[in-house]
Design a protein around this motif. Structure first.
Motif, short mmCIF file in Angstrom:
data_model
loop_
_atom_site.label_atom_id
_atom_site.label_comp_id
_atom_site.label_asym_id
_atom_site.label_seq_id
_atom_site.Cartn_x
_atom_site.Cartn_y
_atom_site.Cartn_z
N ALA A 122 0.83 -1.20 0.00
CA ALA A 122 0.00 0.00 0.00
C ALA A 122 0.87 1.25 0.00
O ALA A 122 1.97 1.26 0.54
CB ALA A 122 -0.90 -0.01 1.22
N GLY A 123 0.34 2.29 -0.59
CA GLY A 123 1.05 3.56 -0.62
C GLY A 123 1.84 3.75 -1.91
O GLY A 123 2.23 4.86 -2.24
N ALA A 124 2.11 2.67 -2.65
CA ALA A 124 2.79 2.76 -3.93
C ALA A 124 1.71 2.61 -5.00
O ALA A 124 1.68 1.65 -5.75
CB ALA A 124 3.85 1.68 -4.05
N HIS A 125 0.80 3.56 -5.03
CA HIS A 125 -0.40 3.49 -5.87
C HIS A 125 -0.07 3.16 -7.33
O HIS A 125 0.72 3.84 -7.96
CB HIS A 125 -1.18 4.80 -5.79
CG HIS A 125 -1.63 5.12 -4.41
ND1 HIS A 125 -2.67 4.45 -3.80
CD2 HIS A 125 -1.16 5.98 -3.49
CE1 HIS A 125 -2.83 4.92 -2.59
NE2 HIS A 125 -1.93 5.84 -2.37
N GLY A 126 -0.67 2.10 -7.82
CA GLY A 126 -0.51 1.69 -9.20
C GLY A 126 0.58 0.66 -9.44
O GLY A 126 0.54 -0.07 -10.42
N MET A 127 1.59 0.60 -8.58
CA MET A 127 2.71 -0.31 -8.82
C MET A 127 2.31 -1.78 -8.69
O MET A 127 2.82 -2.62 -9.43
CB MET A 127 3.88 0.01 -7.88
CG MET A 127 4.62 1.28 -8.25
SD MET A 127 5.14 1.35 -10.00
CE MET A 127 6.23 -0.05 -10.12
N CYS A 128 1.41 -2.10 -7.77
CA CYS A 128 0.99 -3.50 -7.62
C CYS A 128 0.32 -3.98 -8.90
O CYS A 128 0.62 -5.07 -9.39
CB CYS A 128 0.03 -3.64 -6.43
SG CYS A 128 0.74 -3.06 -4.87
N GLY A 129 -0.55 -3.17 -9.48
CA GLY A 129 -1.21 -3.52 -10.73
C GLY A 129 -0.24 -3.58 -11.89
O GLY A 129 -0.31 -4.47 -12.74
N HIS A 130 0.71 -2.65 -11.92
CA HIS A 130 1.73 -2.65 -12.96
C HIS A 130 2.54 -3.94 -12.90
O HIS A 130 2.77 -4.60 -13.93
CB HIS A 130 2.65 -1.43 -12.77
CG HIS A 130 3.85 -1.42 -13.65
ND1 HIS A 130 3.81 -0.99 -14.96
CD2 HIS A 130 5.13 -1.80 -13.42
CE1 HIS A 130 5.02 -1.10 -15.49
NE2 HIS A 130 5.83 -1.58 -14.58
N ASN A 131 2.98 -4.32 -11.70
CA ASN A 131 3.76 -5.54 -11.54
C ASN A 131 2.93 -6.78 -11.88
O ASN A 131 3.45 -7.73 -12.48
CB ASN A 131 4.31 -5.63 -10.12
CG ASN A 131 5.36 -4.57 -9.85
OD1 ASN A 131 5.98 -4.05 -10.76
ND2 ASN A 131 5.55 -4.25 -8.59
N ALA A 132 1.67 -6.79 -11.50
CA ALA A 132 0.80 -7.93 -11.82
C ALA A 132 0.61 -8.05 -13.33
O ALA A 132 0.61 -9.15 -13.89
CB ALA A 132 -0.55 -7.80 -11.12
N ALA A 133 0.46 -6.91 -14.01
CA ALA A 133 0.32 -6.93 -15.47
C ALA A 133 1.58 -7.48 -16.12
O ALA A 133 1.50 -8.28 -17.07
CB ALA A 133 0.02 -5.52 -15.98
#
Length: 154
Positions: A122-133
């Motif tokens: 949390a707090g690294a908005h967008g990075m989790c989705g970017h990495n999952a993609a």
């Protein structure tokens, strides 16, 4: 409850004017409160608004508050109203949500996890989705950006 809580404020109507009614525009905000806080943070939040945008209080036509208990009731994963998925201990920062070479893979073909439960958290908005993609693209035998391993040619 802190006197001056951290607020995250958004004005979605700027991207979607259909959310407004004439000159009345919705504003969304949430405050970081102590884990399991059972009180109403509205007055502390309005004080923060006033601190940075004097006159805000007089412009508010309606307000809705969601407590930590309300958050947990609506989603049992938000224990105590915790929106970041638990403590950010050193191990959890390195290995979220479990010890795995690819934490975005769920074990179900074609299903990937892209939430704050995964690295970097949390707090690294967008990075989790970017990495999952990127994980999903690797599973398809592709990379992002395309030709990532090709040498740069000017």
């Amino acid at each position: 409850m802190p006197e001056r809580p951290f607020l995250l404020v958004s004005q979605q109507y700027l991207a979607d004017p259909g959310r407004s009614a004439g000159t009345v525009h919705p504003v969304s905000a949430y405050a970081h409160v102590p884990h399991g806080y059972r009180g109403d943070a509205t007055s502390a939040m309005l004080a923060q608004f006033e601190r940075f945008a004097p006159g805000t209080r007089e412009r508010v036509v309606a307000a809705t508050a969601t407590s930590t208990a309300d958050l947990e009731r609506s989603n049992p994963n938000l224990v105590g109203g915790d929106i970041i998925g638990g403590a950010n201990t050193p191990l959890r920062l390195a290995m979220r949500p479990r010890v795995a070479l690819d934490p975005y893979r769920t074990g179900v073909p074609g299903v990937f996890l892209c939430s704050a439960a995964t690295w970097p958290g949390a707090g690294a908005h967008g990075m989790c989705g970017h990495n999952a993609a990127r994980s999903a693209l690797r599973a398809l035998g592709r990379e992002w950006p395309p030709n990532a391993r090709a040498p740069h040619v000017s």
